[in-house]
Design a protein around this motif. Structure first.
Motif, PDB file in Angstrom:
ATOM      1  N   ALA A  42     -11.401  -5.004  -6.621  1.00  0.00           N
ATOM      2  CA  ALA A  42     -11.563  -6.246  -5.712  1.00  0.00           C
ATOM      3  C   ALA A  42     -12.564  -7.242  -6.298  1.00  0.00           C
ATOM      4  O   ALA A  42     -12.937  -8.532  -6.128  1.00  0.00           O
ATOM      5  CB  ALA A  42     -12.534  -5.286  -5.207  1.00  0.00           C
TER       6      ALA A  42
ATOM      7  N   THR B  47     -16.271  -7.798  -0.984  1.00  0.00           N
ATOM      8  CA  THR B  47     -15.662  -6.764  -1.685  1.00  0.00           C
ATOM      9  C   THR B  47     -16.373  -5.478  -1.899  1.00  0.00           C
ATOM     10  O   THR B  47     -17.403  -4.980  -0.823  1.00  0.00           O
ATOM     11  CB  THR B  47     -15.865  -7.196  -3.365  1.00  0.00           C
ATOM     12  OG1 THR B  47     -17.425  -7.197  -3.875  1.00  0.00           O
ATOM     13  CG2 THR B  47     -15.359  -8.601  -4.243  1.00  0.00           C
TER      14      THR B  47
ATOM     15  N   THR C  10      -9.721 -10.300  -7.216  1.00  0.00           N
ATOM     16  CA  THR C  10      -9.557 -10.532  -6.287  1.00  0.00           C
ATOM     17  C   THR C  10     -10.389 -11.829  -5.535  1.00  0.00           C
ATOM     18  O   THR C  10     -10.034 -12.456  -5.487  1.00  0.00           O
ATOM     19  CB  THR C  10      -9.184  -9.289  -5.509  1.00  0.00           C
ATOM     20  OG1 THR C  10      -8.060  -8.504  -6.384  1.00  0.00           O
ATOM     21  CG2 THR C  10      -8.188 -10.169  -4.235  1.00  0.00           C
TER      22      THR C  10
ATOM     23  N   GLY D 146     -11.276  -3.811  -1.918  1.00  0.00           N
ATOM     24  CA  GLY D 146     -10.894  -4.225  -1.029  1.00  0.00           C
ATOM     25  C   GLY D 146     -11.954  -5.658  -1.021  1.00  0.00           C
ATOM     26  O   GLY D 146     -13.101  -5.474  -1.448  1.00  0.00           O
TER      27      GLY D 146
ATOM     28  N   SER E  62      -1.679  -1.738  -4.057  1.00  0.00           N
ATOM     29  CA  SER E  62      -2.647  -2.007  -2.466  1.00  0.00           C
ATOM     30  C   SER E  62      -1.367  -1.730  -1.299  1.00  0.00           C
ATOM     31  O   SER E  62      -0.646  -1.443  -1.102  1.00  0.00           O
ATOM     32  CB  SER E  62      -1.850  -3.626  -2.619  1.00  0.00           C
ATOM     33  OG  SER E  62      -2.392  -4.076  -3.091  1.00  0.00           O
TER      34      SER E  62
ATOM     35  N   CYS F  78      -5.037   4.971   2.403  1.00  0.00           N
ATOM     36  CA  CYS F  78      -5.670   4.772   3.352  1.00  0.00           C
ATOM     37  C   CYS F  78      -5.805   5.326   4.225  1.00  0.00           C
ATOM     38  O   CYS F  78      -6.535   5.408   5.588  1.00  0.00           O
ATOM     39  CB  CYS F  78      -4.535   3.321   4.271  1.00  0.00           C
ATOM     40  SG  CYS F  78      -4.950   1.924   3.329  1.00  0.00           S
TER      41      CYS F  78
ATOM     42  N   ILE G  33      -8.159  -8.973   5.641  1.00  0.00           N
ATOM     43  CA  ILE G  33      -8.586  -7.987   4.245  1.00  0.00           C
ATOM     44  C   ILE G  33      -7.460  -7.858   3.227  1.00  0.00           C
ATOM     45  O   ILE G  33      -6.242  -7.702   3.688  1.00  0.00           O
ATOM     46  CB  ILE G  33      -8.747  -6.451   4.810  1.00  0.00           C
ATOM     47  CG1 ILE G  33      -9.713  -6.319   6.367  1.00  0.00           C
ATOM     48  CG2 ILE G  33      -9.700  -5.479   3.689  1.00  0.00           C
ATOM     49  CD1 ILE G  33     -11.115  -7.020   5.759  1.00  0.00           C
ATOM     50  N   PHE G  34      -7.554  -7.598   2.371  1.00  0.00           N
ATOM     51  CA  PHE G  34      -6.948  -7.887   1.083  1.00  0.00           C
ATOM     52  C   PHE G  34      -7.319  -5.975   0.102  1.00  0.00           C
ATOM     53  O   PHE G  34      -8.144  -5.884  -0.348  1.00  0.00           O
ATOM     54  CB  PHE G  34      -6.937  -8.962  -0.157  1.00  0.00           C
ATOM     55  CG  PHE G  34      -6.157  -8.870  -0.949  1.00  0.00           C
ATOM     56  CD1 PHE G  34      -5.962  -7.821  -2.342  1.00  0.00           C
ATOM     57  CD2 PHE G  34      -5.413 -10.103  -1.010  1.00  0.00           C
ATOM     58  CE1 PHE G  34      -4.917  -8.062  -2.984  1.00  0.00           C
ATOM     59  CE2 PHE G  34      -4.150 -10.439  -1.829  1.00  0.00           C
ATOM     60  CZ  PHE G  34      -3.523  -9.133  -3.070  1.00  0.00           C
ATOM     61  N   LEU G  35      -6.394  -5.197   0.142  1.00  0.00           N
ATOM     62  CA  LEU G  35      -6.541  -4.332  -0.100  1.00  0.00           C
ATOM     63  C   LEU G  35      -6.495  -4.059  -1.637  1.00  0.00           C
ATOM     64  O   LEU G  35      -4.833  -4.603  -2.678  1.00  0.00           O
ATOM     65  CB  LEU G  35      -5.928  -3.394   1.017  1.00  0.00           C
ATOM     66  CG  LEU G  35      -6.305  -3.155   2.149  1.00  0.00           C
ATOM     67  CD1 LEU G  35      -5.849  -1.820   2.853  1.00  0.00           C
ATOM     68  CD2 LEU G  35      -7.309  -2.399   2.245  1.00  0.00           C
ATOM     69  N   VAL G  36      -7.105  -3.137  -2.842  1.00  0.00           N
ATOM     70  CA  VAL G  36      -6.761  -3.113  -3.963  1.00  0.00           C
ATOM     71  C   VAL G  36      -6.793  -1.296  -4.737  1.00  0.00           C
ATOM     72  O   VAL G  36      -6.930  -0.964  -3.187  1.00  0.00           O
ATOM     73  CB  VAL G  36      -7.345  -3.957  -4.607  1.00  0.00           C
ATOM     74  CG1 VAL G  36      -6.524  -5.534  -4.678  1.00  0.00           C
ATOM     75  CG2 VAL G  36      -9.063  -3.441  -4.752  1.00  0.00           C
TER      76      VAL G  36
ATOM     77  N   THR H  41      -6.403  -1.770   7.753  1.00  0.00           N
ATOM     78  CA  THR H  41      -7.597  -3.054   8.201  1.00  0.00           C
ATOM     79  C   THR H  41      -7.644  -4.233   9.368  1.00  0.00           C
ATOM     80  O   THR H  41      -9.123  -4.632   9.057  1.00  0.00           O
ATOM     81  CB  THR H  41      -6.027  -4.516   7.527  1.00  0.00           C
ATOM     82  OG1 THR H  41      -5.314  -4.200   7.889  1.00  0.00           O
ATOM     83  CG2 THR H  41      -6.393  -4.203   6.075  1.00  0.00           C
TER      84      THR H  41
END
Length: 420
Positions: free
Chosen positions: A115, A259, A118, A273, A299, A305, A106-109, A92
């Motif tokens: 995404a 996204t 979200t 994300g 997530s 990652c 950063i929001f991770l999915v 991130t």
């Protein structure tokens, strides 16, 4: 169980007419760079990078080794509340440094569909937290594809994909290439009710429609004037597909949300994300802010990652963004060379490493399976292309070379000849 038909698959394929597929699956067994092999040992040029995503090519040991090393140390653990892991933190931070927005969060999915859901939730919740809860309307475009989750299905601009839609209220559509239509629709609804406008830099699964000159820049101006969040859907367009990191850098604008998925790991492991501008993230990160009650078990998955970090290393070390720039024109010229075929209505491309041939509407009306027939003909010639509702698309790995283009062009022309 003895009476079960051994030739009848138990696998329910996505986007498949299972009555035709159940006894006739095409089984891929191995991949290396731009090539794939089936169970019979036949080799194919992967001119779709799977589904627009294997940007660094198949068989990358760097990614496989990074995944194996991470799984041997910490394969998985959740990231709810204050839990974290080093790969998620490193990824991130790295993405925030590459993102085309200041102070990115950063929001991770798990993938592109998540995404989109979200981003839609963030957009509505942002306005709820900033005293404008009546801003709930989401706007998308004709031909748009935003996945098949709840919000994505409601936002879909491909009529055939709107099965049982809309799943969510307050979703409207405008014409894909007319920014003034967006302006007029916002005015019609009332600017104080509109939360966000969703835009693919190049419409992908809807037919590969590059934006008209100045379109992205103009919709940015319109959204800014009306206080509407601009959500750039770069699930297909990101990580080199348009020659930059987030599929929007080339247009020189600053989005509010972006996204991403697919190319972030080159499809090796599921990950997606949302990038949020610091202004959008602030009501969620402020002292005393309540939790954003959204997330998935996986997530920030450490193994995913680790795959993403290794993938980014490959892209940087091999200069694949620059390589993508060099492929843009030759690929466009390749599909343009097919524009004289009697089955072709239009050849599209020229913005990134993706292109499409639109098929003749009269022939399509008589035979809706025409795109699949063209793709099958190309497959018989050793090239995999992507059939869509009215077109056939190509989006090869960024390791594709001009030397592969002749094979691609000949296979497409052969597929067109077979289908006519």
């Amino acid at each position: 169980m003895s009476d079960v038909d051994a030739t009848d698959t138990a696998f329910w394929h996505p986007f498949a007419a299972m009555g035709a597929v159940r006894h006739g699956e095409f089984v891929v067994t191995r991949g290396e760079d731009v090539w794939l092999w089936d169970e019979a040992g036949n080799r194919y040029l992967d001119a779709t990078a799977s589904l627009w995503c294997v940007n660094v090519g198949h068989g990358r040991r760097e990614i496989a080794e990074a995944v194996a090393a991470q799984m041997s140390e910490l394969a998985t653990y959740h990231t709810f509340t204050d839990f974290a892991n080093r790969p998620a933190l490193e990824l991130t931070r790295r993405l925030a440094g590459l993102a085309p927005v200041p102070g990115a969060k950063i929001f991770l999915v798990n993938g592109g569909g998540e995404a989109i859901d979200t981003a839609a939730k963030i957009a509505r919740e942002y306005f709820a937290r900033t005293g404008q809860p009546e801003r709930t309307v989401l706007v998308s475009r004709r031909h748009a594809y935003h996945g098949t989750h709840g919000f994505g299905t409601a936002l879909a601009g491909i009529p055939a994909n709107r099965l049982a839609a809309p799943f969510v209220p307050d979703v409207v559509q405008v014409e894909w290439d007319d920014p003034e239509a967006l302006d007029a629709e916002i005015e019609r609804i009332g600017p104080g009710r509109v939360a966000a406008f969703f835009v693919e830099p190049v419409i992908g699964a809807g037919g590969v429609y590059p934006p008209p000159p100045g379109y992205i820049e103009r919709v940015r101006e319109i959204c800014t004037r009306h206080g509407v969040l601009l959500v750039i859907d770069s699930v297909i367009c990101g990580f080199g597909r348009l020659g930059d990191w987030f599929g929007v850098d080339r247009f020189g604008i600053v989005p509010d949300l972006v996204t991403f998925a697919k190319g972030i790991t080159s499809g090796y492991v599921q990950l997606g994300g949302v990038v949020a501008h610091e202004r959008v993230a602030e009501p969620f990160f402020a002292d005393g802010a309540p939790p954003f009650r959204h997330g998935a078990t996986y997530s920030g998955h450490p193994t995913a990652c680790a795959a993403a970090l290794a993938n980014l290393d490959v892209m940087e070390n091999e200069g694949l963004l620059k390589r993508a720039d060099g492929l843009e024109l030759p690929l466009h010229e390749a599909v343009q060379s097919l524009a004289d075929h009697p089955l072709v209505a239009e050849a599209r491309g020229g913005t990134g490493v993706l292109a499409a041939i639109e098929l003749d509407p009269e022939r399509l009306a008589a035979n809706p399976a025409l795109p699949a027939a063209v793709a099958a003909g190309a497959r018989r010639r050793g090239v995999l292309v992507r059939p869509m509702v009215s077109a056939v698309a190509v989006s090869p790995p960024l390791t594709f070379t001009e030397g592969h283009i002749e094979l691609l062009t000949e296979a497409l022309r052969g597929g067109l000849d077979d289908a006519k």
